[in-house]
Design a protein around this motif. Structure first.
Motif, mmCIF file in Angstrom:
data_model
loop_
_atom_site.group_PDB
_atom_site.id
_atom_site.type_symbol
_atom_site.label_atom_id
_atom_site.label_comp_id
_atom_site.label_asym_id
_atom_site.label_seq_id
_atom_site.Cartn_x
_atom_site.Cartn_y
_atom_site.Cartn_z
ATOM 1 N N ARG A 163 0.855 -1.185 0.000
ATOM 2 C CA ARG A 163 0.000 0.000 0.000
ATOM 3 C C ARG A 163 0.891 1.235 0.000
ATOM 4 N NH1 ARG A 163 -2.252 -3.428 3.816
ATOM 5 N NH2 ARG A 163 -4.248 -4.267 3.171
ATOM 6 N N LEU A 164 0.652 2.120 -0.929
ATOM 7 C CA LEU A 164 1.368 3.394 -0.965
ATOM 8 C C LEU A 164 0.408 4.469 -0.503
ATOM 9 C CD1 LEU A 164 3.138 3.144 -4.437
ATOM 10 C CD2 LEU A 164 4.086 2.608 -2.195
ATOM 11 N N MET A 165 0.848 5.279 0.451
ATOM 12 C CA MET A 165 -0.003 6.355 0.945
ATOM 13 C C MET A 165 0.855 7.418 1.596
ATOM 14 S SD MET A 165 -1.674 4.638 4.386
ATOM 15 C CE MET A 165 -2.244 3.212 3.521
ATOM 16 N N THR A 166 0.272 8.564 1.776
ATOM 17 C CA THR A 166 0.971 9.613 2.507
ATOM 18 C C THR A 166 0.936 9.284 3.990
ATOM 19 O OG1 THR A 166 -1.013 10.950 2.854
ATOM 20 C CG2 THR A 166 0.234 11.349 0.806
ATOM 21 N N GLY A 176 -3.714 6.317 12.407
ATOM 22 C CA GLY A 176 -4.652 5.353 12.966
ATOM 23 C C GLY A 176 -4.506 3.943 12.422
ATOM 24 N N LEU A 177 -3.630 3.760 11.434
ATOM 25 C CA LEU A 177 -3.426 2.446 10.832
ATOM 26 C C LEU A 177 -2.092 1.875 11.281
ATOM 27 C CD1 LEU A 177 -4.501 3.370 7.193
ATOM 28 C CD2 LEU A 177 -5.920 2.337 8.987
ATOM 29 N N GLU A 178 -1.948 0.555 11.213
ATOM 30 C CA GLU A 178 -0.673 -0.101 11.494
ATOM 31 C C GLU A 178 -0.414 -1.134 10.412
ATOM 32 O OE1 GLU A 178 -1.196 -1.608 15.527
ATOM 33 O OE2 GLU A 178 0.225 -0.094 16.187
ATOM 34 N N PHE A 179 0.870 -1.357 10.136
ATOM 35 C CA PHE A 179 1.277 -2.297 9.095
ATOM 36 C C PHE A 179 2.462 -3.102 9.603
ATOM 37 C CE2 PHE A 179 -0.499 1.496 7.189
ATOM 38 C CZ PHE A 179 -1.494 0.962 6.391
ATOM 39 N N ARG A 193 3.702 3.627 12.746
ATOM 40 C CA ARG A 193 2.769 2.781 11.986
ATOM 41 C C ARG A 193 3.321 1.364 11.842
ATOM 42 N NH1 ARG A 193 -0.931 4.829 13.604
ATOM 43 N NH2 ARG A 193 0.707 5.684 14.863
ATOM 44 N N ALA A 194 4.622 1.190 12.076
ATOM 45 C CA ALA A 194 5.268 -0.116 11.877
ATOM 46 C C ALA A 194 5.051 -1.019 13.086
ATOM 47 C CB ALA A 194 6.757 0.077 11.626
#
Length: 133
Positions: A22-25, A31-34, A72-73
């Motif tokens: 996923r590419l995003m700014t 609020g997201l985690e990857f 986010r990591a």
């Protein structure tokens, strides 16, 4: 040829278990985690941008954005930079982002010629693995 519609308003999250990139700014990542996060361009003039370097309020906002991106990591974090880059037809030589120097050295692992990478989870509480530079 398939046509894809892209909604830049909300980060579209595909199923948790799907093996995708996923590419995003950084703004969209709040609020997201990857499991794995890459943040590129960790150089003064890019992150933080030239426009914000002379303004303390703007530099603090970019520092907050860096924090958001880093946290986010869940498992691995890669922060990358380059010694030089071609920008608008000219070669530029950028210093490392000042934000890299603000990461505690015990969390940083230098790899290659200065790439940053985490070897395991880095959490907002300051626990977790190392960030590789």
């Amino acid at each position: 040829m398939k046509k894809y519609e892209v909604d830049f308003g909300e980060a579209d999250i595909i199923g948790e278990n799907e093996d995708v990139v996923r590419l995003m700014t950084i703004h969209k990542s709040k609020g997201l985690e990857f499991p794995v996060v890459f943040i590129t361009g960790m150089e003064d003039g890019l992150f933080p941008s030239n426009a914000s370097i002379s303004n303390p309020e703007e530099i603090n906002e970019e520092r907050r954005l860096a924090y958001v991106g880093i946290t986010r990591a869940k498992e691995k974090l890669y922060l990358t930079k380059t010694k030089y880059r071609m920008l608008f037809g000219s070669t530029t030589y950028n210093k490392d982002s000042r934000f890299l120097g603000e990461i505690p050295s015990e969390l940083v692992e230098r790899t290659g010629e200065g790439r940053l990478r985490t070897s395991s989870a880095f959490s907002s509480s300051g626990t977790g693995g190392k960030i590789s530079v």
